[in-house]
Design a protein around this motif. Structure first.
Motif, PDB file in Angstrom:
ATOM      1  N   SER A 265       0.845  -1.186   0.000  1.00 40.24           N
ATOM      2  CA  SER A 265       0.000   0.000   0.000  1.00 40.24           C
ATOM      3  C   SER A 265       0.889   1.247   0.000  1.00 40.24           C
ATOM      4  O   SER A 265       1.836   1.291   0.797  1.00 40.24           O
ATOM      5  CB  SER A 265      -0.891  -0.023   1.251  1.00 40.24           C
ATOM      6  OG  SER A 265      -1.590   1.185   1.375  1.00 40.24           O
ATOM      7  N   PRO A 266       0.675   2.247  -0.857  1.00 38.64           N
ATOM      8  CA  PRO A 266      -0.359   2.287  -1.887  1.00 38.64           C
ATOM      9  C   PRO A 266      -0.084   1.251  -2.977  1.00 38.64           C
ATOM     10  O   PRO A 266       0.980   0.657  -3.003  1.00 38.64           O
ATOM     11  CB  PRO A 266      -0.243   3.708  -2.448  1.00 38.64           C
ATOM     12  CG  PRO A 266       1.160   4.133  -2.146  1.00 38.64           C
ATOM     13  CD  PRO A 266       1.533   3.458  -0.879  1.00 38.64           C
ATOM     14  N   GLU A 267      -1.076   1.046  -3.846  1.00 39.58           N
ATOM     15  CA  GLU A 267      -0.910   0.079  -4.917  1.00 39.58           C
ATOM     16  C   GLU A 267      -0.375   0.745  -6.178  1.00 39.58           C
ATOM     17  O   GLU A 267      -0.504   1.957  -6.364  1.00 39.58           O
ATOM     18  CB  GLU A 267      -2.232  -0.651  -5.194  1.00 39.58           C
ATOM     19  CG  GLU A 267      -2.508  -1.698  -4.118  1.00 39.58           C
ATOM     20  CD  GLU A 267      -3.476  -2.792  -4.534  1.00 39.58           C
ATOM     21  OE1 GLU A 267      -3.369  -3.308  -5.667  1.00 39.58           O
ATOM     22  OE2 GLU A 267      -4.348  -3.140  -3.708  1.00 39.58           O
ATOM     23  N   THR A 270      -1.458   4.224  -8.302  1.00 41.38           N
ATOM     24  CA  THR A 270      -2.286   5.146  -7.511  1.00 41.38           C
ATOM     25  C   THR A 270      -1.997   6.594  -7.933  1.00 41.38           C
ATOM     26  O   THR A 270      -0.854   6.938  -8.226  1.00 41.38           O
ATOM     27  CB  THR A 270      -1.944   4.982  -6.001  1.00 41.38           C
ATOM     28  OG1 THR A 270      -2.185   3.632  -5.639  1.00 41.38           O
ATOM     29  CG2 THR A 270      -2.783   5.900  -5.121  1.00 41.38           C
TER      30      THR A 270
END
Ligand code: MTE
Ligand code: MO
Length: 385
Positions: A265-267, A270
């Motif tokens: 995360s984040p992917e 994004t």
């Protein structure tokens, strides 16, 4: 078809192959909890999920080069000393798709979530082998047994309709410290069908392929298991070897997995505004019981690196690798709060307790089966306005 009796699965899983069922969770599910819930644990199969008609009559066979062969019921196995191990299971094909993007490889197209961390409970394999007359820390039995083969009940096309199987060295199998389990529970619940009900092997620190599910028999052998997944698959070849010149017997079956680290995360892709404050999260793990020494994050293309925070238990924010409390076989989750100015990349790499590092590029470790991609993980963040 034989795939008519598959168990229900969580709808958020990304299915890479339906028959056999191969699926991984969204990356965000991996960092949502230190212990991966069963429904979000990746599922890697080579055939239909077996149906066990009657657990009461199930018998595990233990034979081969052992002093006294035996058949053990589930009831008997459950009465043996129950041992729990928190262990990360990782498919050797984790992150294969990224390797394929450089040059095509053969295998299920996994993202970076063919991995999970669970609490496995069951009987120690070393205890069960003692019952059949093999003492702890045995390298070879008197009649020449040196390997322990695990045979399943499932059928797969690679074995021409025979069962899935694998083996580990007898020394590892009889070593209490290696924590090899015959597990009947996952996360405190009865093992479910997808993950090997009623009994599976868990070989901590080793590629998932050796943790045989739906275990039916254990044989002590003079040679390592001659099955497909030990001899014709799950081996690492140099980038110069392709399908026209591959010579399988020249390489050993893969066992311990290397140091690995991923941004969850984040992917990838994004979109963020300039100067966004973000907490970057992911997992890091190494095989063979080696802990994670450090996780390095770069937000400037690898020129400078920031050290991420690491944690194993959610209650305790930081556990050093040498205080004796760390989960030897389990991943660490890591996080780092940064200010990002997209468009840009986030890169991560980890170092394990033996100072092993990850390769920067996938090219140098490319192999025809696409196994063990542990190159630096890099994601791109887009700019939004
Ligand atoms: N055991 C059996 N009997 N059949 C299989 O297809 N797949 C192996 C291993 N054990 C397999 C098996 C592979 S390649 C992996 S990565 C792990 O199981 C996956 O375990 P999981 O589905 O519980 O995540
Ligand atoms: Mo696997």
């Amino acid at each position: 078809t034989t795939y008519d009796l598959e168990p229900p699965r969580h709808p958020s899983l990304k299915i890479n192959s339906k028959e056999p069922f191969n699926a991984e969770p969204p990356l965000s599910a991996l960092v949502a909890s230190y212990i991966t819930p069963e429904e979000f644990f990746y599922k890697r199969n080579h055939g239909p999920i077996p149906v066990l008609e009657n657990p009461d009559t199930f018998l595990l066979e233990i034979g081969g080069l052992v002093p006294h062969s035996q058949y053990l019921s589930l009831e008997f196995i459950r009465k043996l000393h129950k041992h729990s191990v928190t262990a990360t299971l990782q498919c050797a094909g984790n992150r294969r798709t990224a390797m394929s993007e450089k040059r095509a490889v053969k295998g299920v197209g996994w993202g970076a979530a063919a991995i999970g961390n669970a609490i496995w409970s069951g009987a120690r394999l070393s205890d069960v082998l003692e019952l059949v007359g093999i003492p702890q820390n045995t390298a070879a039995t008197l009649n020449g047994g040196k390997h322990v083969e695990f045979v399943s009940v499932d059928v797969c096309k690679e074995e021409k309709g025979g069962p899935y199987k694998a083996s580990i060295p007898l020394m590892q199998a009889t070593n209490r410290e290696a924590d090899v389990l015959l597990a009947y529970e996952m996360n405190g619940k009865e093992l479910n069908r997808d993950h090997g009900f009623p009994l599976r092997v868990v070989v901590p620190g080793v590629i998932g392929a050796r943790s045989v599910k739906w275990l039916r028999a254990i044989y002590v052998l003079a040679e390592e298991c001659q099955g497909f997944f030990m001899q014709r698959d799950y081996k690492m070849f140099p980038p110069s070897v392709d399908w026209d010149n591959v010579d399988w017997p020249t390489r050993r079956p893969l066992m311990d997995f290397p140091v690995q680290c991923t941004i969850c995360s984040p992917e990838e892709g994004t979109s963020l505004k300039p100067r966004s404050k973000v907490t970057v999260r992911g997992y890091a793990v190494s095989g063979g019981g080696r802990g994670i020494e450090r996780v390095d994050v770069s937000i400037d293309g690898g020129h400078t690196w920031l050290e991420a925070n690491r944690s194993q238990l959610q209650q305790r924010p930081y556990i050093s690798d040498d205080d004796g409390k760390r989960d030897k076989w389990a991943w660490v989750l890591w996080d780092l709060s940064v200010e990002l100015s997209p468009p840009m990349d986030i890169i991560v790499k980890a170092i394990d307790s033996s100072a092993n590092v990850q390769p920067e590029n996938v090219e140098t470790i490319w192999n025809l089966r696409g196994v063990l991609n542990n190159s630096w993980h890099r994601i791109h963040i887009e700019a939004s306005h």
